[in-house]
Scaffold this motif. Structure first.
Motif, PDB file in Angstrom:
ATOM      1  N   THR A 146      37.214 -18.015 -14.218  1.00 45.26           N
ATOM      2  CA  THR A 146      38.536 -18.087 -14.841  1.00 45.26           C
ATOM      3  C   THR A 146      38.808 -16.856 -15.694  1.00 45.26           C
ATOM      4  OG1 THR A 146      37.403 -19.518 -16.407  1.00 45.26           O
ATOM      5  CG2 THR A 146      39.134 -20.515 -15.056  1.00 45.26           C
ATOM      6  N   ASP A 147      37.798 -16.430 -16.460  1.00 43.46           N
ATOM      7  CA  ASP A 147      38.082 -15.455 -17.504  1.00 43.46           C
ATOM      8  C   ASP A 147      36.927 -14.463 -17.609  1.00 43.46           C
ATOM      9  OD1 ASP A 147      38.710 -14.051 -19.736  1.00 43.46           O
ATOM     10  OD2 ASP A 147      38.384 -15.696 -21.143  1.00 43.46           O
ATOM     11  N   LEU A 148      37.155 -13.280 -17.037  1.00 44.42           N
ATOM     12  CA  LEU A 148      36.088 -12.271 -17.014  1.00 44.42           C
ATOM     13  C   LEU A 148      35.709 -11.791 -18.400  1.00 44.42           C
ATOM     14  CD1 LEU A 148      37.190 -10.092 -13.987  1.00 44.42           C
ATOM     15  CD2 LEU A 148      35.019 -11.298 -14.226  1.00 44.42           C
ATOM     16  N   ALA A 149      36.611 -11.967 -19.382  1.00 50.31           N
ATOM     17  CA  ALA A 149      36.314 -11.461 -20.723  1.00 50.31           C
ATOM     18  C   ALA A 149      35.468 -12.442 -21.534  1.00 50.31           C
ATOM     19  CB  ALA A 149      37.609 -11.138 -21.471  1.00 50.31           C
ATOM     20  N   ASN A 150      35.153 -13.605 -20.957  1.00 48.68           N
ATOM     21  CA  ASN A 150      34.320 -14.585 -21.655  1.00 48.68           C
ATOM     22  C   ASN A 150      32.848 -14.162 -21.594  1.00 48.68           C
ATOM     23  OD1 ASN A 150      32.684 -17.080 -22.031  1.00 48.68           O
ATOM     24  ND2 ASN A 150      34.706 -18.023 -22.188  1.00 48.68           N
ATOM     25  N   VAL A 190      31.978  -9.254  -5.273  1.00 48.95           N
ATOM     26  CA  VAL A 190      33.412  -9.005  -5.390  1.00 48.95           C
ATOM     27  C   VAL A 190      33.979 -10.033  -6.368  1.00 48.95           C
ATOM     28  CG1 VAL A 190      35.593  -8.865  -4.142  1.00 48.95           C
ATOM     29  CG2 VAL A 190      33.459  -8.236  -2.996  1.00 48.95           C
ATOM     30  N   LEU A 191      34.725  -9.549  -7.338  1.00 51.13           N
ATOM     31  CA  LEU A 191      35.212 -10.449  -8.377  1.00 51.13           C
ATOM     32  C   LEU A 191      36.539 -11.095  -8.007  1.00 51.13           C
ATOM     33  CD1 LEU A 191      34.468  -8.300 -11.526  1.00 51.13           C
ATOM     34  CD2 LEU A 191      33.138 -10.205 -10.612  1.00 51.13           C
ATOM     35  N   HIS A 192      36.628 -12.368  -8.293  1.00 50.26           N
ATOM     36  CA  HIS A 192      37.890 -13.087  -8.119  1.00 50.26           C
ATOM     37  C   HIS A 192      38.131 -13.923  -9.361  1.00 50.26           C
ATOM     38  CE1 HIS A 192      38.748 -12.326  -3.842  1.00 50.26           C
ATOM     39  NE2 HIS A 192      37.456 -12.080  -3.823  1.00 50.26           N
ATOM     40  N   THR A 193      39.358 -13.903  -9.834  1.00 50.98           N
ATOM     41  CA  THR A 193      39.695 -14.744 -10.973  1.00 50.98           C
ATOM     42  C   THR A 193      40.898 -15.588 -10.630  1.00 50.98           C
ATOM     43  OG1 THR A 193      41.086 -12.986 -11.859  1.00 50.98           O
ATOM     44  CG2 THR A 193      38.872 -13.191 -12.773  1.00 50.98           C
ATOM     45  N   GLU A 194      40.964 -16.720 -11.263  1.00 51.11           N
ATOM     46  CA  GLU A 194      42.135 -17.561 -11.121  1.00 51.11           C
ATOM     47  C   GLU A 194      42.220 -18.428 -12.347  1.00 51.11           C
ATOM     48  OE1 GLU A 194      45.391 -17.632  -8.891  1.00 51.11           O
ATOM     49  OE2 GLU A 194      43.545 -16.641  -8.266  1.00 51.11           O
ATOM     50  N   ALA A 195      43.395 -18.518 -12.910  1.00 45.26           N
ATOM     51  CA  ALA A 195      43.568 -19.298 -14.125  1.00 45.26           C
ATOM     52  C   ALA A 195      43.330 -20.772 -13.857  1.00 45.26           C
ATOM     53  CB  ALA A 195      44.962 -19.072 -14.694  1.00 45.26           C
ATOM     54  N   SER A 196      43.677 -21.231 -12.667  1.00 47.77           N
ATOM     55  CA  SER A 196      43.575 -22.655 -12.365  1.00 47.77           C
ATOM     56  C   SER A 196      43.180 -22.828 -10.911  1.00 47.77           C
ATOM     57  CB  SER A 196      44.919 -23.325 -12.612  1.00 47.77           C
ATOM     58  OG  SER A 196      44.940 -24.600 -12.019  1.00 47.77           O
ATOM     59  N   ASP A 197      42.333 -23.816 -10.642  1.00 42.90           N
ATOM     60  CA  ASP A 197      42.017 -24.085  -9.240  1.00 42.90           C
ATOM     61  C   ASP A 197      42.386 -25.510  -8.863  1.00 42.90           C
ATOM     62  OD1 ASP A 197      40.095 -25.577 -10.453  1.00 42.90           O
ATOM     63  OD2 ASP A 197      38.410 -24.738  -9.353  1.00 42.90           O
ATOM     64  N   THR A 198      43.305 -26.067  -9.627  1.00 42.07           N
ATOM     65  CA  THR A 198      43.729 -27.434  -9.316  1.00 42.07           C
ATOM     66  C   THR A 198      45.113 -27.409  -8.690  1.00 42.07           C
ATOM     67  OG1 THR A 198      44.610 -27.642 -11.551  1.00 42.07           O
ATOM     68  CG2 THR A 198      42.403 -28.482 -11.179  1.00 42.07           C
ATOM     69  N   GLY A 199      45.465 -28.497  -8.056  1.00 42.22           N
ATOM     70  CA  GLY A 199      46.801 -28.659  -7.488  1.00 42.22           C
ATOM     71  C   GLY A 199      47.124 -27.561  -6.499  1.00 42.22           C
ATOM     72  N   ALA A 203      37.809  -6.873 -17.059  1.00 45.10           N
ATOM     73  CA  ALA A 203      38.839  -7.905 -16.954  1.00 45.10           C
ATOM     74  C   ALA A 203      40.219  -7.298 -16.671  1.00 45.10           C
ATOM     75  CB  ALA A 203      38.840  -8.778 -18.207  1.00 45.10           C
ATOM     76  N   PRO A 204      40.739  -6.356 -17.500  1.00 45.55           N
ATOM     77  CA  PRO A 204      42.060  -5.797 -17.175  1.00 45.55           C
ATOM     78  C   PRO A 204      42.072  -4.949 -15.896  1.00 45.55           C
ATOM     79  CG  PRO A 204      41.104  -4.713 -19.113  1.00 45.55           C
ATOM     80  CD  PRO A 204      40.237  -5.893 -18.796  1.00 45.55           C
ATOM     81  N   MET A 205      40.945  -4.282 -15.609  1.00 45.55           N
ATOM     82  CA  MET A 205      40.865  -3.480 -14.391  1.00 45.55           C
ATOM     83  C   MET A 205      40.996  -4.373 -13.161  1.00 45.55           C
ATOM     84  SD  MET A 205      37.768  -0.792 -13.955  1.00 45.55           S
ATOM     85  CE  MET A 205      38.141   0.541 -15.081  1.00 45.55           C
ATOM     86  N   HIS A 206      40.274  -5.478 -13.200  1.00 47.86           N
ATOM     87  CA  HIS A 206      40.329  -6.431 -12.092  1.00 47.86           C
ATOM     88  C   HIS A 206      41.744  -6.959 -11.890  1.00 47.86           C
ATOM     89  CE1 HIS A 206      39.631 -10.002  -9.675  1.00 47.86           C
ATOM     90  NE2 HIS A 206      40.274 -10.685 -10.601  1.00 47.86           N
ATOM     91  N   LEU A 207      42.412  -7.336 -12.991  1.00 46.99           N
ATOM     92  CA  LEU A 207      43.757  -7.901 -12.858  1.00 46.99           C
ATOM     93  C   LEU A 207      44.740  -6.869 -12.328  1.00 46.99           C
ATOM     94  CD1 LEU A 207      43.885 -10.156 -16.040  1.00 46.99           C
ATOM     95  CD2 LEU A 207      43.704 -10.883 -13.649  1.00 46.99           C
ATOM     96  N   LEU A 240      47.733  -5.061  -7.380  1.00 52.38           N
ATOM     97  CA  LEU A 240      48.034  -4.000  -6.428  1.00 52.38           C
ATOM     98  C   LEU A 240      47.461  -4.305  -5.044  1.00 52.38           C
ATOM     99  CD1 LEU A 240      47.245  -0.990  -8.798  1.00 52.38           C
ATOM    100  CD2 LEU A 240      49.510  -1.572  -7.892  1.00 52.38           C
ATOM    101  N   GLY A 241      46.841  -5.483  -4.901  1.00 52.01           N
ATOM    102  CA  GLY A 241      46.302  -5.872  -3.598  1.00 52.01           C
ATOM    103  C   GLY A 241      44.911  -5.330  -3.315  1.00 52.01           C
ATOM    104  N   TYR A 242      44.191  -4.950  -4.359  1.00 52.46           N
ATOM    105  CA  TYR A 242      42.830  -4.424  -4.178  1.00 52.46           C
ATOM    106  C   TYR A 242      41.807  -5.336  -4.834  1.00 52.46           C
ATOM    107  CZ  TYR A 242      44.449  -0.024  -2.251  1.00 52.46           C
ATOM    108  OH  TYR A 242      44.996   0.930  -1.434  1.00 52.46           O
ATOM    109  N   GLN A 243      40.598  -5.309  -4.274  1.00 49.95           N
ATOM    110  CA  GLN A 243      39.494  -6.068  -4.855  1.00 49.95           C
ATOM    111  C   GLN A 243      38.533  -5.125  -5.564  1.00 49.95           C
ATOM    112  OE1 GLN A 243      37.455  -8.746  -1.999  1.00 49.95           O
ATOM    113  NE2 GLN A 243      39.016  -7.961  -0.620  1.00 49.95           N
ATOM    114  N   LEU A 244      37.875  -5.661  -6.562  1.00 52.28           N
ATOM    115  CA  LEU A 244      36.923  -4.866  -7.344  1.00 52.28           C
ATOM    116  C   LEU A 244      35.499  -5.255  -6.946  1.00 52.28           C
ATOM    117  CD1 LEU A 244      36.614  -2.828  -9.645  1.00 52.28           C
ATOM    118  CD2 LEU A 244      36.641  -4.731 -11.234  1.00 52.28           C
TER     119      LEU A 244
END
Lengths: 336, 336
Positions: free
Chosen positions: A67-71, A93-102, B79-83, B88-92
């Motif tokens: 959810t939060d890479l800065a944690n 490869v990093l992926h973030t998402e604020a929510s994974d529900t609904g 965190a901000p780099m990833h976002l 922009l459609g790129y993965q880190l």
């Protein structure tokens, strides 16, 4: 080009032992694993050739969903996970998402599936998420990291929280705390609900409950601990101890206490869970529950690589990392 | 499927403005950029279609090379780099290497080049590294992040450290410090040598030098600050202030002071550089030099994407982020 045979020679083991050791196989002793890892590091060995030969058509990339890479929890998770994957010839490869529900789960799933990953480490899954269903339906291997969702079975690494959390709660009771406050994690995270259950059931053995006014619920983050402790400490009758959902939440609580001029543990005790490196800082000295996060992160990575290489027919593995209380300076007796 | 036209409609701008805003183009005002980013986030927009159409044969993955993923500076960079890259459609993809000098640079280069990346963000490059040469020779686009190596020119984002570092040093002098200690960063990192140069030259205007016995050199990490401050504070005549290479080093110094029972800033002052979120903690209240790390991380990402999309013929861009002193509670007058 350094090969696994060079690593085997330097480590003084056979070549198959090198492969097993680098996958953290339980068939290899911890001592041998460390020797092989050290030899691989010293030689700069990346098991790419073997890996690639074994796995035509694979991308050798796995995703980590957080959810939060800065944690700080993820900071200390990503580093060992990355190193374990690198030593197995995989990229993170990093992926973030604020929510994974609904409906958000569908977007996350689409994104993970469209990115030609070999597999995914799920570190954020809510118990009610449909994400695992989507991934299973599309044949994407995944491992639950520090989480479990009930809808779909998969390999998992989790903390065995019961022993450490019970030890901590019993210590709180033994010190004489009766007015117990808590900053709790997300209600739909298995880790949070599990820790809360152990806390409440252990308190109940002494006839203690946490009334609603003494509990605060939020994310596993600094802001939750900061806001929660502010609210609890400004009550007319504040709790004598604040049990926090994890260390990062406890950092927030400790800072709120400082800001309000309350001494810890003189005016209020604060506890955490995770034993992150900052918890050992002389400036924090957080009493918390420890487990081997580094080993758990490495094991999550190697379970995923095993799953990718062995396919969906092997039985699922659920590995638990034991936990225990670490007493430092933030938990003391209540003020009289 | 959400398109850039939907984002344009929600943000109330034209479609080309959306593309420009998401690349952080300076042609678009900060206000508009923010509106577009908010709209893109609200709609869950990923500019994949457009991006893919524009860039046949690309992988839409970029690497980030760092030394130590567990360092808080990178936590707040990734965190901000990833976002920014995601929008922009790129993965880190994460890459770490303990060293990028000498023969190790070849291994790093091989690894980066063999991983089918579209480009690389270099956040660790030593001034004498041959890595940029290798990347240039193989036609791999890259951007220097918070670093610069002299051998090869490339796009860069850097902190304009002079103003903030001079302001900090002048404040140290104005408070009356004459016995100035320093925990300095790696001698071959442009950031460390630059900060040291400004510190020494500003002190020199008041006739102050930092003798060898009052300086300690190491990595940009907690352990360096902790060990360095321990050594300096245990001298018969300790410094009255310890200027640290960055915030993470200062965290180590503050913890060493606590462990030795020295009050800050009563017995010794401590300063940092970076203004990471922890520096604002009520428990730390670190006096430091601030710049917009979040914007710098996003801009580094967008410069790389621009370079990938526009090719090697466009002129290089060097962007500087201004810095300034932030006074909190760890810098005070020397004890009498």
């Amino acid at each position: 080009m350094v090969t696994s045979h060079d690593v085997a020679r330097l480590a003084g083991v056979s070549q198959p032992t090198v492969s097993r050791a680098l996958r953290d196989s339980p068939k290899v002793s911890e001592l041998t694993r460390r020797r092989v890892r050290d030899a691989a590091t010293a030689l700069g060995y990346v098991p790419s050739d073997t890996g690639r030969a074994l796995s035509v058509g694979r991308t050798h990339r796995v995703g980590l969903l957080v959810t939060d890479l800065a944690n700080q929890f993820y900071t200390h998770t990503i580093a060992p996970m990355h190193l374990a994957l690198q030593s197995l010839g995989y990229q993170l490869v990093l992926h973030t998402e604020a929510s994974d529900t609904g409906s958000a789960a569908g977007n996350v799933a689409d994104r993970l599936l469209s990115n030609s990953l070999d597999g995914v480490l799920l570190a954020t899954t809510a118990m009610d998420s449909v994400l695992p269903v989507r991934l299973r339906d599309r044949g994407m291997p995944f491992v639950y990291f520090n989480r479990r969702a009930s809808a779909v079975e998969a390999d998992s690494v989790e903390v065995e929280a019961r022993s450490g959390m019970r030890e901590l709660t019993e210590r709180v009771l033994a010190l004489g705390h009766r007015r117990v406050g808590a900053v709790l994690g997300p209600a739909n995270a298995s880790t949070a609900s599990n820790r809360e259950l152990i806390l409440r059931s252990t308190l109940a053995t002494a006839g203690i409950t946490i009334p609603d006014e003494l509990s605060h619920r939020g994310g596993f983050d600094f802001e939750t601990g900061y806001a929660g402790a502010h609210r609890l400490l400004e009550l007319d009758e504040p709790p004598t101890v604040i049990v926090c959902a994890n260390d990062v939440v406890a950092y927030g609580a400790l800072n709120a206490a400082r800001e309000l001029g309350r001494s810890v543990p003189g005016d209020v005790s604060v506890t955490g869970f995770d034993d992150l490196p900052e918890a050992r800082w002389p400036l924090l000295q957080l009493t918390t529950v420890a487990f081997d996060l580094d080993a758990m992160a490495r094991r999550g990575a190697s379970l995923l690589v095993d799953r990718i290489q062995q396919g969906p027919l092997e039985p699922y593995r659920h590995e638990w990392f034991p936990s225990h209380l670490v007493e430092r300076l933030t938990l003391g007796p209540p003020a009289r």
